[in-house]
Design an enzyme around this catalytic site. Structure first.
Site, PDB file in Angstrom:
ATOM      1  N   ARG A 169     -71.726  60.611  11.774  1.00 21.15           N
ATOM      2  CA  ARG A 169     -72.561  60.287  10.622  1.00 21.15           C
ATOM      3  C   ARG A 169     -72.010  60.992   9.393  1.00 21.15           C
ATOM      4  O   ARG A 169     -71.314  62.002   9.483  1.00 21.15           O
ATOM      5  CB  ARG A 169     -74.007  60.699  10.878  1.00 21.15           C
ATOM      6  CG  ARG A 169     -74.185  62.143  11.325  1.00 21.15           C
ATOM      7  CD  ARG A 169     -75.619  62.413  11.723  1.00 21.15           C
ATOM      8  NE  ARG A 169     -76.491  62.442  10.549  1.00 21.15           N
ATOM      9  CZ  ARG A 169     -76.713  63.522   9.808  1.00 21.15           C
ATOM     10  NH1 ARG A 169     -76.130  64.662  10.094  1.00 21.15           N
ATOM     11  NH2 ARG A 169     -77.514  63.472   8.779  1.00 21.15           N
ATOM     12  N   GLU A 191     -58.456  77.196  -0.154  1.00 24.81           N
ATOM     13  CA  GLU A 191     -58.375  76.946   1.286  1.00 24.81           C
ATOM     14  C   GLU A 191     -57.487  75.729   1.544  1.00 24.81           C
ATOM     15  O   GLU A 191     -57.699  74.672   0.955  1.00 24.81           O
ATOM     16  CB  GLU A 191     -59.797  76.687   1.792  1.00 24.81           C
ATOM     17  CG  GLU A 191     -59.936  76.696   3.280  1.00 24.81           C
ATOM     18  CD  GLU A 191     -61.406  76.598   3.688  1.00 24.81           C
ATOM     19  OE1 GLU A 191     -62.203  77.498   3.366  1.00 24.81           O
ATOM     20  OE2 GLU A 191     -61.744  75.592   4.326  1.00 24.81           O
ATOM     21  N   ARG A 213     -57.074  73.113  14.621  1.00 22.25           N
ATOM     22  CA  ARG A 213     -56.668  73.164  13.217  1.00 22.25           C
ATOM     23  C   ARG A 213     -56.849  74.592  12.731  1.00 22.25           C
ATOM     24  O   ARG A 213     -57.737  75.307  13.190  1.00 22.25           O
ATOM     25  CB  ARG A 213     -57.551  72.243  12.362  1.00 22.25           C
ATOM     26  CG  ARG A 213     -57.122  70.803  12.429  1.00 22.25           C
ATOM     27  CD  ARG A 213     -57.825  69.976  11.372  1.00 22.25           C
ATOM     28  NE  ARG A 213     -59.250  69.986  11.474  1.00 22.25           N
ATOM     29  CZ  ARG A 213     -60.072  70.371  10.495  1.00 22.25           C
ATOM     30  NH1 ARG A 213     -59.606  70.799   9.340  1.00 22.25           N
ATOM     31  NH2 ARG A 213     -61.372  70.332  10.664  1.00 22.25           N
ATOM     32  N   TYR A 257     -66.581  73.863  18.421  1.00 24.44           N
ATOM     33  CA  TYR A 257     -66.985  74.483  17.163  1.00 24.44           C
ATOM     34  C   TYR A 257     -68.437  74.938  17.289  1.00 24.44           C
ATOM     35  O   TYR A 257     -69.313  74.150  17.632  1.00 24.44           O
ATOM     36  CB  TYR A 257     -66.849  73.525  15.957  1.00 24.44           C
ATOM     37  CG  TYR A 257     -67.332  74.242  14.725  1.00 24.44           C
ATOM     38  CD1 TYR A 257     -66.496  75.112  14.046  1.00 24.44           C
ATOM     39  CD2 TYR A 257     -68.654  74.123  14.300  1.00 24.44           C
ATOM     40  CE1 TYR A 257     -66.955  75.858  12.959  1.00 24.44           C
ATOM     41  CE2 TYR A 257     -69.111  74.853  13.224  1.00 24.44           C
ATOM     42  CZ  TYR A 257     -68.260  75.713  12.554  1.00 24.44           C
ATOM     43  OH  TYR A 257     -68.723  76.450  11.494  1.00 24.44           O
ATOM     44  N   ARG A 276     -60.727  73.285  -0.921  1.00 22.96           N
ATOM     45  CA  ARG A 276     -61.842  73.856  -1.685  1.00 22.96           C
ATOM     46  C   ARG A 276     -61.486  75.228  -2.228  1.00 22.96           C
ATOM     47  O   ARG A 276     -60.506  75.842  -1.780  1.00 22.96           O
ATOM     48  CB  ARG A 276     -63.117  73.904  -0.853  1.00 22.96           C
ATOM     49  CG  ARG A 276     -62.941  74.444   0.539  1.00 22.96           C
ATOM     50  CD  ARG A 276     -64.227  74.256   1.351  1.00 22.96           C
ATOM     51  NE  ARG A 276     -64.053  74.867   2.664  1.00 22.96           N
ATOM     52  CZ  ARG A 276     -65.019  75.052   3.548  1.00 22.96           C
ATOM     53  NH1 ARG A 276     -66.244  74.676   3.274  1.00 22.96           N
ATOM     54  NH2 ARG A 276     -64.773  75.615   4.710  1.00 22.96           N
ATOM     55  N   ASP A 326     -71.479  77.070  15.159  1.00 21.92           N
ATOM     56  CA  ASP A 326     -71.952  77.871  14.045  1.00 21.92           C
ATOM     57  C   ASP A 326     -72.428  79.217  14.600  1.00 21.92           C
ATOM     58  O   ASP A 326     -72.678  79.347  15.799  1.00 21.92           O
ATOM     59  CB  ASP A 326     -73.103  77.146  13.330  1.00 21.92           C
ATOM     60  CG  ASP A 326     -72.604  76.266  12.196  1.00 21.92           C
ATOM     61  OD1 ASP A 326     -71.565  76.592  11.597  1.00 21.92           O
ATOM     62  OD2 ASP A 326     -73.266  75.244  11.902  1.00 21.92           O
ATOM     63  N   ARG A 372     -78.346  61.491   1.188  1.00 21.82           N
ATOM     64  CA  ARG A 372     -79.770  61.749   0.930  1.00 21.82           C
ATOM     65  C   ARG A 372     -80.227  60.906  -0.248  1.00 21.82           C
ATOM     66  O   ARG A 372     -79.583  60.942  -1.294  1.00 21.82           O
ATOM     67  CB  ARG A 372     -79.976  63.214   0.575  1.00 21.82           C
ATOM     68  CG  ARG A 372     -79.714  64.119   1.728  1.00 21.82           C
ATOM     69  CD  ARG A 372     -80.223  65.518   1.395  1.00 21.82           C
ATOM     70  NE  ARG A 372     -79.695  66.429   2.375  1.00 21.82           N
ATOM     71  CZ  ARG A 372     -79.292  67.649   2.116  1.00 21.82           C
ATOM     72  NH1 ARG A 372     -79.372  68.140   0.888  1.00 21.82           N
ATOM     73  NH2 ARG A 372     -78.830  68.406   3.074  1.00 21.82           N
TER      74      ARG A 372
HETATM   75  P1  FDA Z   1     -64.943  84.614  17.301  1.00 21.10           P
HETATM   76  O1  FDA Z   1     -63.696  83.835  17.087  1.00 21.10           O
HETATM   77  O2  FDA Z   1     -65.679  85.069  16.118  1.00 21.10           O
HETATM   78  O3  FDA Z   1     -64.571  85.900  18.169  1.00 21.10           O
HETATM   79  C1  FDA Z   1     -63.639  85.859  19.226  1.00 21.10           C
HETATM   80  C2  FDA Z   1     -62.952  87.210  19.288  1.00 21.10           C
HETATM   81  O4  FDA Z   1     -62.148  87.270  20.474  1.00 21.10           O
HETATM   82  C3  FDA Z   1     -62.025  87.481  18.118  1.00 21.10           C
HETATM   83  O5  FDA Z   1     -62.384  88.687  17.473  1.00 21.10           O
HETATM   84  C4  FDA Z   1     -60.637  87.597  18.762  1.00 21.10           C
HETATM   85  O6  FDA Z   1     -59.807  88.559  18.140  1.00 21.10           O
HETATM   86  C5  FDA Z   1     -61.001  88.037  20.182  1.00 21.10           C
HETATM   87  N1  FDA Z   1     -59.949  87.721  21.156  1.00 21.10           N
HETATM   88  C6  FDA Z   1     -59.331  86.529  21.341  1.00 21.10           C
HETATM   89  N2  FDA Z   1     -58.381  86.653  22.289  1.00 21.10           N
HETATM   90  C7  FDA Z   1     -58.414  87.946  22.727  1.00 21.10           C
HETATM   91  C8  FDA Z   1     -57.664  88.679  23.679  1.00 21.10           C
HETATM   92  N3  FDA Z   1     -56.668  88.110  24.384  1.00 21.10           N
HETATM   93  N4  FDA Z   1     -57.937  89.999  23.854  1.00 21.10           N
HETATM   94  C9  FDA Z   1     -58.904  90.597  23.123  1.00 21.10           C
HETATM   95  N5  FDA Z   1     -59.666  89.940  22.201  1.00 21.10           N
HETATM   96  C10 FDA Z   1     -59.403  88.631  22.007  1.00 21.10           C
HETATM   97  N6  FDA Z   1     -70.664  79.574  11.145  1.00 21.10           N
HETATM   98  C11 FDA Z   1     -71.826  79.510  10.434  1.00 21.10           C
HETATM   99  O7  FDA Z   1     -72.900  79.633  11.007  1.00 21.10           O
HETATM  100  N7  FDA Z   1     -71.784  79.360   9.064  1.00 21.10           N
HETATM  101  C12 FDA Z   1     -70.611  79.248   8.375  1.00 21.10           C
HETATM  102  O8  FDA Z   1     -70.617  79.089   7.156  1.00 21.10           O
HETATM  103  C13 FDA Z   1     -69.399  79.297   9.120  1.00 21.10           C
HETATM  104  N8  FDA Z   1     -68.208  79.202   8.484  1.00 21.10           N
HETATM  105  C14 FDA Z   1     -67.052  79.157   9.205  1.00 21.10           C
HETATM  106  C15 FDA Z   1     -65.843  78.981   8.544  1.00 21.10           C
HETATM  107  C16 FDA Z   1     -64.672  78.906   9.274  1.00 21.10           C
HETATM  108  C17 FDA Z   1     -63.376  78.706   8.561  1.00 21.10           C
HETATM  109  C18 FDA Z   1     -64.701  79.002  10.689  1.00 21.10           C
HETATM  110  C19 FDA Z   1     -63.452  78.870  11.499  1.00 21.10           C
HETATM  111  C20 FDA Z   1     -65.900  79.223  11.339  1.00 21.10           C
HETATM  112  C21 FDA Z   1     -67.091  79.303  10.605  1.00 21.10           C
HETATM  113  N9  FDA Z   1     -68.299  79.518  11.241  1.00 21.10           N
HETATM  114  C22 FDA Z   1     -69.467  79.475  10.514  1.00 21.10           C
HETATM  115  C23 FDA Z   1     -68.366  79.709  12.715  1.00 21.10           C
HETATM  116  C24 FDA Z   1     -68.343  81.182  13.142  1.00 21.10           C
HETATM  117  O9  FDA Z   1     -67.139  81.782  12.739  1.00 21.10           O
HETATM  118  C25 FDA Z   1     -68.502  81.215  14.678  1.00 21.10           C
HETATM  119  O10 FDA Z   1     -69.796  80.808  15.005  1.00 21.10           O
HETATM  120  C26 FDA Z   1     -68.282  82.565  15.299  1.00 21.10           C
HETATM  121  O11 FDA Z   1     -67.018  83.024  14.972  1.00 21.10           O
HETATM  122  C27 FDA Z   1     -68.388  82.433  16.807  1.00 21.10           C
HETATM  123  O12 FDA Z   1     -68.227  83.686  17.386  1.00 21.10           O
HETATM  124  P2  FDA Z   1     -67.369  83.861  18.723  1.00 21.10           P
HETATM  125  O13 FDA Z   1     -67.707  85.217  19.211  1.00 21.10           O
HETATM  126  O14 FDA Z   1     -67.577  82.716  19.621  1.00 21.10           O
HETATM  127  O15 FDA Z   1     -65.832  83.741  18.265  1.00 21.10           O
END
Ligand code: FDA
Length: 389
Positions: free
Chosen positions: A175, A312, A258, A360, A289, A362, A179
C-alpha cells in the site's frame, strides 16, 4: 563461565532480553557486542563541535501503540512531545508527506474536497483497468495514479534500490498511504516521542543492572576471545541477535540487505531546512533525504549559529557494509526458510532481533518481540528448567 545467559548484540532486542532475565529471574547475563558502543542501531552521540545529538545509524523516531512496550520503555526514559512530520522537495517546490489532501491540492493546483480528491485518485489509479500489476511501477500506479507516483515515488524508489522500478517486484509495496485530510503526522500510533536525554542514556540505563555485564568490541565469531561461539554454544544458553546467515557460516547463501551511506556536515547557519527531514524524490539529486538533527529537539539549548545535517544515500550492501533493510528477493526468502530450519535445531540458542530473523523491525517491534521471547521461552527455562529451543 560466570553467566546464566549470553546475549549476542546490545541492540534493543538484546538489551530487553538481558534486562528482563536479570530483573525477573535474577539471572546473570553477559551481553557481547562487536561494536565499541552499546545500543545497536538506535545508538546516538553528540556531535562534538555543536553538542547536537546525532543518530549514528540513521534517524530514529520512537512510536508505538503497544501499551506494554510503552510502559516498559518509560521505566528507562521519559519522552519528549516530539511529533514526526516529513516534507519532500520536488521540482523546486516543497510538499507535505505522506501524500495527503495538502499534497494533492498543491500538486494539482486545486482546492479539492476529500471526496473530489478521492474520485480523482481513483480515476487516475484505474489506468490498469483491473489488470494484475506486473511490477513495482504498475503497482504504484494502481495505488495512487501515475502523476503522483511519477512525482513522489518513482525516482525515490529507484534511488533507494539502485534499480529501475520496472525491474522491481510488485510485492515490495502492498500500500501507499494517501490521506484525504490535511493531517500530515507521519505516524498513526498512540504514543510518540524522543528520549528526553538522548538514546544512549536510555540504552545504558537498560543495561545498568548488578547482574548484567556488557563486553564491547567482542565478536562472537572471534575464536581468540573467550566468549566465542565454539566455547559458549552447548554450555550456556544464548540469545543471538547478529545475522542468522553469518551464524551458520553462510551455508545456505548470503541473505541480501540494503545499506545506507551517511554524509554528515556541520554548517555555519542556525537553521538549514526548517524541519527535521526533507525527502528528495527527483532523479537529479543523488541522495534520498537530508536530516537536520537540531529539529528533533526544539526544547534543547543548541547553538544558534551552527547546525548538523546528514545526507542519506542508499545502495545494496556488500562485504562488511552495515546491513540495514532486508532485500527479500524470492531467493532470500528460500534461504531464510532453510536458515530457520537450522535455527530450530540449534540446541540452546534462540535467534531474535532484526538480523537474527532477517526482518525489518521498528524499535517498538524489536522490544515487543524480545518481551515475547522472554515470556514464551526464557521464563520456562529459568523457572522450571525447560530446554531452550
Ligand atoms: P540492532 O541492529 O540494533 O542490534 C544488533 C547488534 O548486534 C548490533 O549492535 C551489532 O553490533 C551486534 N552484533 C552483530 N553481529 C555480532 C557478532 N558477531 N558479535 C557480537 N555482536 C554482534 N525504528 C523505529 O522505531 N523508528 C525509526 O525511526 C527507525 N529508524 C531506522 C533507521 C534506519 C536507517 C534503520 C536501519 C533502522 C531504523 N529503525 C527505526 C529500526 C531500529 O534500528 C531497530 O528496531 C533496532 O535496531 C532493532 O534492534 P535489534 O537489537 O534487533 O538490532
Amino acid at each position: 563461565m560466570d553467566a546464566d545467559l549470553v546475549v549476542v548484540g546490545s541492540g534493543l532486542f538484546g538489551l530487553t532480553v538481558a534486562q528482563q532475565c536479570a530483573e525477573r529471574f535474577g539471572r546473570r547475563v553477559v551481553i557481547i557486542d562487536r561494536r565499541s558502543h552499546i545500543g545497536g542501531n538506535a545508538y546516538s552521540e553528540n556531535e562534538p563541535e555543536t553538542g547536537i545529538e546525532v543518530h549514528r545509524y540513521g534517524a530514529h523516531l520512537f512510536h508505538t501503540s503497544n501499551q506494554r512496550v510503552w510502559d516498559y520503555v518509560n521505566e528507562f526514559t521519559k519522552f519528549t512531545s516530539y511529533v514526526h512530520r516529513v516534507y519532500t522537495s520536488h521540482n523546486g517546490e516543497v510538499f507535505p508527506m505522506p501524500i495527503n489532501l495538502g499534497t494533492i491540492n498543491q500538486f494539482f493546483r486545486a482546492a479539492y474536497t476529500p471526496d473530489e480528491a478521492r474520485a480523482l485518485i481513483r480515476e487516475q489509479a484505474a489506468e490498469l483497468d483491473g489488470k494484475e500489476p506486473a511490477n513495482f511501477v504498475e503497482k504504484g500506479v494502481s495505488l495512487i495514479g501515475r502523476p503522483l507516483y511519477e512525482a513522489f515515488i518513482a525516482h525515490y524508489t529507484a534511488k533507494q534500490w539502485q534499480t529501475d522500478p520496472e525491474k522491481l517486484s510488485a510485492d515490495i509495496i502492498s500500500r501507499l498511504p494517501v490521506r484525504y485530510t490535511y493531517d500530515n503526522r507521519y505516524f498513526n500510533d498512540t504514543y510518540e516521542g524522543l528520549p528526553v536525554d538522548g538514546y544512549t542514556a536510555w540504552l545504558e540505563r537498560m543495561a545498568d543492572h548488578d547482574r548484567i555485564e556488557v563486553k564491547l568490541e567482542t565478536d562472537f565469531f572471534d575464536s581468540s576471545q573467550p566468549l566465542n561461539k565454539d566455547n559458549v554454544v552447548g554450555n550456556v544458553p544464548v540469545v543471538f541477535t547478529g545475522p542468522v546467515d553469518r551464524y551458520f557460516d553462510y551455508s545456505e547463501g548470503r541473505l541480501g540487505w540494503r545499506t545506507l551511506d551517511f554524509e554528515e556536515q556541520v554548517l555555519p547557519v542556525g537553521d538549514f531546512q526548517g524541519t527535521p527531514v526533507m525527502n528528495y524524490p527527483d532523479a537529479d539529486v543523488p541522495y534520498t533525504r537530508i536530516h537536520e538533527f537540531r529539529h528533533f529537539h526544539p526544547e534543547r539549548d543548541y547553538p544558534k549559529d551552527k547546525t548538523v545535517i546528514m545526507r542519506e544515500f542508499s545502495r545494496f550492501a556488500e562485504g562488511e557494509d552495515e546491513p540495514y533493510y532486508p532485500v527479500n528477493t524470492p531467493a532470500d526468502r528460500d534461504g531464510l526458510l532453510r536458515y530457520r530450519d537450522r535455527a530450530k535445531s540449534e540446541k540452546g540458542v534462540l535467534f531474535g532481533g532484526r538480523l537474527g530473523t532477517y526482518k525489518y523491525l521498528d524499535m517498538h517491534m524489536a522490544i515487543g518481540a524480545a518481551l515475547s521471547m522472554v515470556d514464551n521461552k526464557l521464563e520456562q527455562h529459568f523457572t522450571v528448567g525447560a530446554a531452550i529451543q
